[in-house]
Every structure is written in C-alpha cells, then in structure tokens.
Design a protein around this motif. Structure first.
Motif, short mmCIF file in Angstrom:
data_model
loop_
_atom_site.label_atom_id
_atom_site.label_comp_id
_atom_site.label_asym_id
_atom_site.label_seq_id
_atom_site.Cartn_x
_atom_site.Cartn_y
_atom_site.Cartn_z
N UNK A 1 -25.24 -31.64 -28.32
CA UNK A 1 -24.65 -30.75 -29.32
C UNK A 1 -25.12 -29.31 -29.11
N UNK A 2 -26.42 -29.13 -28.86
CA UNK A 2 -26.95 -27.78 -28.61
C UNK A 2 -26.32 -27.17 -27.37
N UNK A 3 -26.23 -27.95 -26.30
CA UNK A 3 -25.63 -27.45 -25.06
C UNK A 3 -24.16 -27.08 -25.28
N UNK A 4 -23.45 -27.89 -26.04
CA UNK A 4 -22.04 -27.61 -26.31
C UNK A 4 -21.86 -26.33 -27.12
N UNK A 5 -22.76 -26.08 -28.07
CA UNK A 5 -22.68 -24.84 -28.84
C UNK A 5 -22.85 -23.64 -27.92
N UNK A 6 -23.85 -23.68 -27.05
CA UNK A 6 -24.06 -22.55 -26.13
C UNK A 6 -22.89 -22.39 -25.16
N UNK A 7 -22.30 -23.48 -24.73
CA UNK A 7 -21.14 -23.39 -23.84
C UNK A 7 -19.97 -22.72 -24.55
N UNK A 8 -19.72 -23.11 -25.80
CA UNK A 8 -18.60 -22.55 -26.56
C UNK A 8 -18.83 -21.10 -26.97
N UNK A 9 -20.08 -20.73 -27.15
CA UNK A 9 -20.40 -19.39 -27.65
C UNK A 9 -21.10 -18.52 -26.61
N UNK A 10 -20.90 -18.82 -25.33
CA UNK A 10 -21.58 -18.10 -24.25
C UNK A 10 -21.32 -16.60 -24.31
N UNK A 11 -20.08 -16.19 -24.51
CA UNK A 11 -19.75 -14.77 -24.57
C UNK A 11 -20.39 -14.10 -25.78
N UNK B 1 -29.88 -18.31 -20.20
CA UNK B 1 -28.71 -17.83 -20.92
C UNK B 1 -27.81 -17.04 -19.99
N UNK B 2 -27.24 -15.93 -20.47
CA UNK B 2 -26.32 -15.16 -19.64
C UNK B 2 -26.99 -14.36 -18.52
N UNK B 3 -28.30 -14.41 -18.43
CA UNK B 3 -29.00 -13.81 -17.30
C UNK B 3 -29.37 -12.35 -17.43
N UNK B 4 -29.32 -11.79 -18.63
CA UNK B 4 -29.66 -10.38 -18.80
C UNK B 4 -31.10 -10.11 -18.34
N UNK B 5 -32.04 -10.94 -18.78
CA UNK B 5 -33.44 -10.74 -18.39
C UNK B 5 -33.61 -10.96 -16.89
N UNK B 6 -32.97 -11.99 -16.35
CA UNK B 6 -33.05 -12.25 -14.92
C UNK B 6 -32.52 -11.05 -14.12
N UNK B 7 -31.40 -10.49 -14.56
CA UNK B 7 -30.83 -9.32 -13.89
C UNK B 7 -31.76 -8.13 -13.93
N UNK C 1 -32.89 -18.02 -11.88
CA UNK C 1 -32.46 -18.17 -13.28
C UNK C 1 -31.93 -19.57 -13.46
N UNK C 2 -32.51 -20.32 -14.40
CA UNK C 2 -32.12 -21.71 -14.61
C UNK C 2 -31.67 -21.92 -16.05
N UNK C 3 -30.56 -22.65 -16.21
CA UNK C 3 -30.07 -22.99 -17.54
C UNK C 3 -29.34 -24.33 -17.44
N UNK C 4 -29.27 -25.05 -18.56
CA UNK C 4 -28.61 -26.35 -18.60
C UNK C 4 -27.13 -26.24 -18.96
N UNK C 5 -26.65 -25.03 -19.19
CA UNK C 5 -25.26 -24.80 -19.60
C UNK C 5 -24.51 -24.13 -18.44
N UNK C 6 -23.52 -24.79 -17.85
CA UNK C 6 -22.80 -24.21 -16.71
C UNK C 6 -22.22 -22.82 -16.99
N UNK C 7 -21.71 -22.59 -18.19
CA UNK C 7 -21.15 -21.28 -18.52
C UNK C 7 -22.22 -20.18 -18.46
N UNK C 8 -23.42 -20.51 -18.86
CA UNK C 8 -24.52 -19.54 -18.80
C UNK C 8 -24.94 -19.29 -17.35
N UNK C 9 -25.00 -20.35 -16.56
CA UNK C 9 -25.36 -20.21 -15.14
C UNK C 9 -24.34 -19.31 -14.43
#
Length: 191
Positions: free
Chosen positions: A5-15, A46-52, A63-71
C-alpha cells in the motif's frame, strides 16, 4: 520496505512528491560538506533530488528506491546510478549513506537488522544520515502510507547499538505529502 500500500501511494503520487521535495535541505548541504568526496548511497531516494545534488558535488552516487516510478525520476539526474531495490538489497560499500525519511516505512522489528546492514555497508569512518518522524507506535497516514515512529532516545539507542557514533542532531516540523504537519529528527553519525 515491502508494504504494498505504501509503495502504491508513492507510485501514484510520484510527481506530487517530487514537487514537494524540490527545495534546499540544510542537512544535505551539511552531509555533502562533511563527507567531502566518495561513493554515496541515497537509500529510498524518491525522485532523486538529493542524489542529483550529491552527483553535482562530485560524488559517485547510487540512488535506490523500491518504487519504479521514483527510480525512473532519479535516473534522469546526471551522474546518478538509479536502481530498484529495498532496504534488504544493500550489498556494496559506501563512504556515505543518506537515508532521509525512508527507513520510517520499515517495520520496527526490522530496524535493528536494517541498521546493522547499513553499518556493514559503510566504510570505516563513513558518514550516515537518517531522518525520521518523531512519535510512538506505527500507523497509516490519511493517504495510506505505513509509518513507524521513534522517540529521540529510542532512535539514538538503535544507532548506537548498531555501532554508529552520533555527532549531530537536528529537529524540525514540516508538512508532509498527506497535508499534515509532523515533528522530525535527523541524526548524523559515523560508522
């Protein structure tokens, strides 16, 4: 982190999450300045701002994340190697590990194991940053994400037990993706 459920929320709200986290972070500035150079893991990137930002500063960044949209978003930052993975997928060695408000989604029972793995992945004397929401227990927020909350003493005790030496603490309060305000704590430690 494996809560679907947590992963799905981040996928849906990635932007939305990318927009919300697009700001200067004094703890990140401190982390970059303190570490200086080396190989860094942005865990739960997440969206990689810190990694960038770390890549721009000259770090070799994973940069590692469990949400494909964030990766996918993290991979758009020049110099960032973005990969899909969970807290259990850490196998390399790093000079620094940035775990900014990611491990708060791990179940309490798993935290000692995750911290031990991070300590093992950190080169001797390496720098570790962790950001967590303060509180007690575990609960879902209004949009469905599962959180595990810690007190300052409990979190510090877990880091110390894992072999970290804490050298800085920063407290704050911000509005999250769910629109509510929460108190938080960031700890900087050496391995």
């Amino acid at each position: 982190m494996s809560d679907k459920t947590t992963l799905d929320v981040y996928a849906a709200k990635a932007a939305d999450y990318a927009t919300m986290t697009d700001h200067e972070d004094p703890q990140l500035t401190d982390f970059i300045a303190t570490l200086g150079t080396g190989r860094v893991l942005d865990l739960g990137c997440g969206p990689g701002r810190a990694a960038g930002r770390m890549a721009q500063a000259g770090f070799d960044v994973v940069a590692m994340d469990a949400v494909p949209e964030m990766v996918a978003m993290a991979a758009q930052h020049p110099g960032v190697t973005a990969q899909l993975g969970t807290f259990d997928d850490i196998s390399s060695q790093f000079d620094g590990i940035w775990a900014n408000f990611s491990l708060l989604h791990a179940p309490r029972a798993d935290m000692p194991r995750h911290l031990a793995a991070l300590k093992a992945a950190l080169r001797v004397g390496g720098l570790f940053h962790i950001g967590m929401k303060l509180g007690t227990g575990s609960a879902r927020d209004s949009i469905g994400r599962l959180y595990t909350y810690y007190s300052e003493d409990e979190l510090a005790g877990l880091l110390t037990s894992a072999g970290f030496t804490i050298d800085a603490r920063v407290f704050g309060r911000d509005k999250g993706l769910d629109g509510t305000y929460a108190n938080w704590l960031c700890l900087r430690a050496h391995g």
